[in-house]
Design an enzyme around this catalytic site. Structure first.
Site, PDB file in Angstrom:
ATOM      1  CB  CYS A 270      -0.886   0.032   1.237  1.00 31.17           C
ATOM      2  SG  CYS A 270      -2.038  -1.327   1.364  1.00 31.17           S
TER       3      CYS A 270
ATOM      4  CG  ASN B 244       2.025  -1.739   3.379  1.00 29.94           C
ATOM      5  OD1 ASN B 244       1.284  -2.011   2.440  1.00 29.94           O
ATOM      6  ND2 ASN B 244       3.250  -2.184   3.463  1.00 29.94           N
ATOM      7  N   GLY B 245       0.281  -3.923   5.085  1.00 29.23           N
ATOM      8  CA  GLY B 245       0.589  -5.256   5.568  1.00 29.23           C
ATOM      9  C   GLY B 245      -0.666  -5.976   5.993  1.00 29.23           C
ATOM     10  CD  GLU B 246      -2.787 -11.295   5.865  1.00 32.74           C
ATOM     11  OE1 GLU B 246      -3.616 -12.168   6.165  1.00 32.74           O
ATOM     12  OE2 GLU B 246      -1.989 -11.414   4.930  1.00 32.74           O
TER      13      GLU B 246
ATOM     14  NE  ARG C 248      -7.428  -2.409   2.075  1.00 33.08           N
ATOM     15  CZ  ARG C 248      -8.421  -3.270   2.138  1.00 33.08           C
ATOM     16  NH1 ARG C 248      -9.506  -3.086   1.441  1.00 33.08           N
ATOM     17  NH2 ARG C 248      -8.325  -4.310   2.925  1.00 33.08           N
ATOM     18  CG  LEU C 249      -1.596  -4.743  -2.879  1.00 29.98           C
ATOM     19  CD1 LEU C 249      -2.131  -4.876  -4.305  1.00 29.98           C
ATOM     20  CD2 LEU C 249      -0.100  -4.972  -2.865  1.00 29.98           C
TER      21      LEU C 249
ATOM     22  CB  ILE D 180      -3.771  -8.240   2.133  1.00 32.46           C
ATOM     23  CG1 ILE D 180      -2.621  -7.670   1.314  1.00 32.46           C
ATOM     24  CG2 ILE D 180      -3.406  -9.610   2.692  1.00 32.46           C
ATOM     25  CD1 ILE D 180      -1.389  -7.350   2.125  1.00 32.46           C
ATOM     26  CB  VAL D 181      -7.325  -8.821   5.385  1.00 36.79           C
ATOM     27  CG1 VAL D 181      -8.501  -9.197   6.266  1.00 36.79           C
ATOM     28  CG2 VAL D 181      -6.209  -9.828   5.539  1.00 36.79           C
TER      29      VAL D 181
ATOM     30  CG  ASP E 174      -5.914  -6.667   8.278  1.00 38.40           C
ATOM     31  OD1 ASP E 174      -6.469  -5.885   7.488  1.00 38.40           O
ATOM     32  OD2 ASP E 174      -4.782  -7.141   8.065  1.00 38.40           O
TER      33      ASP E 174
END
Length: 120
Positions: A2, A73-75, A50-51, A53-54, A98
């Site tokens: 992201c 950013n991340g999960e 946003r990329l 993921i959840v 999340d």
């Protein structure tokens, strides 16, 4: 990954101009093709390309504003277990993403909430 951007202003109740954020967002478009969201507060504005993921269907819910702002950013790998624990305590969380878990977890645990997170 992201693209996260933001700015602070010293002028009371006057967040940074939206046009400047649209420029920041366009420069980070390659970092988040799944959606763009921005949120203005009294002294700050946060944005995210946003990329997903959840919570891929919940693009409009990022950044999360639930008394506490959350953009990331991340999960969070263990978000389901953390969510289940909070919900058993009667905590309602804004969405299934999340990212939406973060404000609720912060309110429940304070700044040490980060110790409960598992992720990249």
């Amino acid at each position: 990954m992201c693209g996260i951007f933001g700015a602070l202003t010293i002028a009371p109740n006057r967040p940074p101009e939206r046009e400047s954020f649209e420029g920041m967002s366009s420069k980070l478009k390659h970092r988040g093709p799944d959606g763009v969201a921005m949120a203005a507060f009294s002294h700050a504005t946060l944005g995210l390309n946003r990329l997903a993921i959840v919570g891929t269907r919940e693009l409009a819910h990022v950044p999360v504003l639930d008394g506490v702002a959350s953009v990331m950013n991340g999960e969070i790998y263990n978000h389901r277990a953390l969510r289940a624990g909070l919900e058993k305590q009667g905590v309602r969380i804004a969405s299934q993403s999340d990212t939406a878990l973060v404000p609720a977890l912060f309110r429940a645990k304070g700044p040490d909430f980060v110790d409960a997170l598992q992720g990249p």
